[in-house]
Structures are given as structure tokens and as C-alpha cells.
Motif scaffolding. Sequence first.
Motif, PDB file in Angstrom:
ATOM      1  N   TRP A 142     -50.029  -0.271 -25.977  1.00  0.00           N
ATOM      2  CA  TRP A 142     -50.396  -1.369 -26.505  1.00  0.00           C
ATOM      3  C   TRP A 142     -49.362  -2.663 -26.676  1.00  0.00           C
ATOM      4  O   TRP A 142     -49.488  -3.587 -26.418  1.00  0.00           O
ATOM      5  CB  TRP A 142     -51.330  -1.293 -27.550  1.00  0.00           C
ATOM      6  N   ASP A 168     -56.303  -8.108 -24.339  1.00  0.00           N
ATOM      7  CA  ASP A 168     -56.662  -6.687 -25.233  1.00  0.00           C
ATOM      8  C   ASP A 168     -58.092  -6.024 -24.576  1.00  0.00           C
ATOM      9  O   ASP A 168     -57.936  -4.827 -24.573  1.00  0.00           O
ATOM     10  CB  ASP A 168     -57.208  -7.248 -26.678  1.00  0.00           C
ATOM     11  N   TYR A 178     -56.518  -3.901 -21.829  1.00  0.00           N
ATOM     12  CA  TYR A 178     -55.878  -2.668 -22.121  1.00  0.00           C
ATOM     13  C   TYR A 178     -56.895  -1.685 -22.686  1.00  0.00           C
ATOM     14  O   TYR A 178     -56.682  -0.621 -22.446  1.00  0.00           O
ATOM     15  CB  TYR A 178     -54.810  -3.107 -23.301  1.00  0.00           C
ATOM     16  N   ARG A 179     -57.904  -1.985 -23.407  1.00  0.00           N
ATOM     17  CA  ARG A 179     -59.027  -1.147 -23.929  1.00  0.00           C
ATOM     18  C   ARG A 179     -59.599  -0.241 -22.753  1.00  0.00           C
ATOM     19  O   ARG A 179     -59.880   0.853 -22.644  1.00  0.00           O
ATOM     20  CB  ARG A 179     -59.869  -1.678 -24.737  1.00  0.00           C
ATOM     21  N   SER A 227     -58.070  -6.243 -33.292  1.00  0.00           N
ATOM     22  CA  SER A 227     -57.343  -5.473 -32.375  1.00  0.00           C
ATOM     23  C   SER A 227     -56.392  -4.542 -32.756  1.00  0.00           C
ATOM     24  O   SER A 227     -56.132  -3.473 -32.702  1.00  0.00           O
ATOM     25  CB  SER A 227     -56.397  -6.443 -31.458  1.00  0.00           C
ATOM     26  N   TRP A 238     -56.093  -0.413 -32.606  1.00  0.00           N
ATOM     27  CA  TRP A 238     -55.100   0.199 -31.773  1.00  0.00           C
ATOM     28  C   TRP A 238     -54.340   1.310 -32.929  1.00  0.00           C
ATOM     29  O   TRP A 238     -53.912   2.294 -32.584  1.00  0.00           O
ATOM     30  CB  TRP A 238     -54.185  -0.516 -31.211  1.00  0.00           C
TER      31      TRP A 238
END
Length: 640
Positions: free
Chosen positions: A291, A557, A560-561, A618, A622
Motif C-alpha cells: 500500500w 485506494d 488497491y483494496r 484508509s 491498512w
Amino acid sequence: MSTAILTGQPVPGSSIEADLRSLGFDVRIASDAAAAGALLAEVPAGQRVAVVDARFVGHEHALRLGLTDPRFPLAAIPGAVTAQPAARRALALAMDRATAGGNTAASEPATTGGTEPAAPEAVTGDALEAVSGEAPAPVGTLLTGALADRVAAALSADGSDPHRPDLGSLVATVPDDPQTRNEARQAVAAVDDEAVRLKSAVKARDGFFTTYCISPYSRYIARWCARRGLTPNQVTTASLVTALIAAACAATGTRPGFVAAGVLLLASFVLDCTDGQLARYSLQYSTLGAWLDATFDRAKEYAYYAGLALGAARGGDDVWALALGAMVLQTCRHVVDFSFNEANHDATANTSPTAALSGRLDSVGWTVWVRRMIVLPIGERWAMIAVLTALTTPRITFYALLIGCSFAATYTTAGRVLRSLTRKARRTDRAARALADLADSGPLAERLAGALKPVARRLPGFTAPAVALLGGTAVTATAALTGFGGPWPVLAALLYVLTSALAVARPLKGPLDWLVPPFLRAAEYGTVLALAAGAGVNGALPAAYGLVAAVAYHHYDTVYRIRGDAGAPPPWLVRATGGHEGRTLAVVVLAALLTASQFAVALTVLAVAVALLVLLESIRFWVTAHRGGAPAVHDEGEPA
């Protein structure tokens, strides 16, 4: 601490115990299979455990690849198998089966068709083949009764197939007689595993600039960092700090500042390559690291654009619109990449003639490099920005960036559209869900989509991207071509809400439905840019830049999730930020109701509010995922 259970006493002269300890394992020796099972039960449940045959001969890096990679719950190489805490139960059950003889095929020596046992298993790569004159046995072929191999076979039989890394020329074998052991040791001596390790630290598919101008020495920086105990996350942070200093130098607006900015931007990119190479070199993969690497790349680039704009302003040249345009274009390019990849992530077929042509072109060496360069990946892009910053002006830098990215976007999007139109593939529910998440629809679009489902089912397959493009073009063009503060952009925004809802009213499984998220991104970002430019007051464009940066972070974000199989951001966050259609409508209404100066202030407040919401959530997500032991990932992301 991790624990390695050696099955049997090491052969005299063997380095297996020292190799395992150097990899961080506490070594315990089991005299037989029953003792190995007892020792396995004694290892604390929260530890990684490995079962290794004491006769193992091979490179230390082969053991590292097989036994220490944090991304895989179970892994195996010839003569060794390992399990992380989450897979300990599966390992214990497989050990019981292997030691009880429950897996007959796995516990008996295989034969070659007669009554004589076959030769010992030897998956030793190219080196052993060269020494012994025989090809290595295929991966997965079980020709010995080694306990670790029987356990690995039992895991596969139970449906928990362990990861088997590609060892290449590295040696990993379990010889059971002096002659084959001597051959294996010769094969180990014939291959420099450190050279192999350094080579494998470099990303397999990279751009021309990175491959020939950065990686030849950055890999050695990565090794230097590894030997001093530095982590990839620390190097990633150093890259971010270097880029921020570069942005600050550019913001001075002086020629020495621009030269220093260009040099520091290249230094930041070297570190950006180093962190991934360090992760691959030392197998230090983590959820948090993936991340940080991805988000810091965006933060560095956008901070640098802002620094160039501030530096230009000091010289009397306002290039904020160009900076915002560059950020919008680059972000939309990435959304095209993400959406296309997610739409075809698990496609059931790929029969596109365009894909076949691409494969044929890849067989011609020079075309590979040309095609990688013309898409302007991050390496080529940052090199161009750095050189132009040092030698020219921010305006020229942005013009070159916009022209280059526009060409790259046209090239890649056209190729993907052709592939989609000519490919016979059936999109899955998972792909449709990912595209819906990338669309970032808020409460307005979701409620309207529910009402429009009966209508959407009767429309042609191309409806979703067509209406998304129509609505997005309408609101962006109206905002750009009508006077600031007029009512027409509001009407266009209401149409945009309606078309956006219709675009997502049915599952996005059409051949071109992956274009919906990029069209929506371009509409939202483009509308903000047009209204801020139309306001014509100081502070409007910088405020718009901040708002688009905050929203773009939210969209990255989300990507990436999804890539990490963590799902989309929570619904409350999407509702709180309004979704793309809610934010677009809000910005248009603010422009209609407020004066230009008040609009600039409102954009600033909105940018801060959105940034705080998405950043805090976020970071919480993470960090919690990292502390909670989420599976480690290593997303190669955009080619450097």
C-alpha cells in the motif's frame, strides 16, 4: 522466531543446519517420522514451521524462496515444506497422513514401469542438468520417500496445494547415495546463488529506462540496504521524502532550484526502484508495504506537479490548469488500466486477434521495448520530467507531459477497445462487482439505478459506456463552455446523475463496460477543472487541484483494496463523500450559488473534508490489516 524440524541427522559436511539458522529458523532434529510429528505439535501455534529432510542439498536462496516467503501460507521445494500459522492445522493433518502411511502413493518410491525403484527426486534446475547430464525430474514428480515430500504430497491431495517457487538454475534436491550427493554438490558450486538472487530482485517486466539506466546499480543499493537491516518501507519513505524535497526545490522558481529538483526527482526514482528490489531480494513482502509503495508513487508525482506550478507562479506564469490537467490525464490513464485488468482478471476465454498480434510482436525483441516506451511508464515519465525541469520551464514540462500522456492514453485505450470487441470472453460476477466498485457510485446513483433496472435490462449491450460518456461529456463541456455561475451546468449535472445511474443499473459484463469507470472519472475531474478555471480568481485552481488529488487518492485506494482481495471501501465512506455523481453535483451547485472568490474557499473546504475522510479511513484500514496478519502481497503495479 520460526522453527525448522530436520528429519534425521545431517550428513557430514552438510550446511543445512547453518543455512536454516541464517534464515532465522530455530533448528530441531527428529530421529524419525514419529518424532517429527511430536516436535511439530510442540511448536507454538503462532510460529512458522518447516519440515526439512536432513539429506537436503541445495542453495541457501532456494531454501529462502521455499521457506520464508510471507505471501504463501504453504510452500514446498524438494525436500522441504513450510506452513505459516494460518496453515499449521493443514500441515499437521498432512503430517499425520504421511507418517501413518495414509497416502500410499506418496510414501512409496515411484517406479519406472518395472520392479526397480526410480532414481531419487532431483529438481535442481539447469545447473544439475549440466553437471549430471540428465534432465531434472518434473516439478511435482515424487520419486523418493522423503518425509517432507510425502507431507507436501498429502497437502496437495487434501486440496491445500503448497506454493512451489520457480527455482530456475538453483539447486534443491534430496540425494540418497554418495554419487548423486557429489553431483548435487558440484551443481551447487557451479551456480552463484547470490548472482541469481540479485538478478531475481529486478522486476521481470520493466521499462527501457529502468532496465538499462536504473536497475544495473539499484539492485546493489538494495543489497546494501538488506545487509544493514533496512526495510523496504523505510526505503519507500526515503523515496517520498526525497521527492517532496524535489518539489520544494521546484517551488523556489529559480534555475538552481529547478536543476536540484530534477536531480532529486531522479534520486527519488532510484529509491523507488530500490524498495521493490529490496523486497524481492530479502522476501520482505507485506500488506502495508504494498500500500505504501503504491500510494507514495502518486503522492510524489502530484506533489512534484504542485511544486512546479508554485515555482512557475513565482516567475509570473500561472500553470495550475496545466498541472491539474496533467494529474487528471494521468489518473484517468491508470483507471483505464485498472478497469480493463479487473474486467479481464478472470475472463473465461481470450481469443482476441489483437491479443494474438501483440503476442507475435513480442517475439520481435525491439518491438517490445518500443511498445513499453511509448506508453510512457513511470520510469520514462519521471526521466522526461526531471530533464525538462532542469533545462526548460514548468510550462514546457507540462506541455510535453500532456502531449506524451495523451498519445500513450490513446494508444493503450485503442488497443484495449479492439481486444474487447474481438475477444470471445464471458465476464464473471467478480469482474462486474469490481467494475461497480471502481465506478464509485454514491447514494443518488444507487437509488436511481434501482429504479432504472427494468429499463436497463431492455437496452443494448453498449448502453452502459455510451450513456456514461454522454452524461460525462455533457456536464464537462457545459461547465467549460458556459459562463461561470450560470444555471446550465446544474442542469447538465442532473443529467449526469441520471446517466450515471443508468450506466450501473445492470451488471457491468458487456465487452466495453470497463470504460464506465474511466468515463466517470474524467467527467468528475474535468468538471472540477473547468469550473475552477472559469472562476478566474486566485486560489480556485490550487483548491481544485487539492480536491481532485483527495478524490483520486480515494479511487486509487479502492483499486488497491480490490487487488488485495479486501473489497471496496466501506459503504459509509462512499456515502459520506457523496460518490462521483454527488460530488460533481455539489461542485456545480456551489459554482452556481457562490461568487468566484467564495467558490474558491468552498473548494478548499471540500478538499480538506474529503482528504481527511479518505486518508483517515484508509490509514486505519491498512494498518489494521497489517497488524491483523493479512496475507502479505507484493503488487508489481505500474511498470517502473
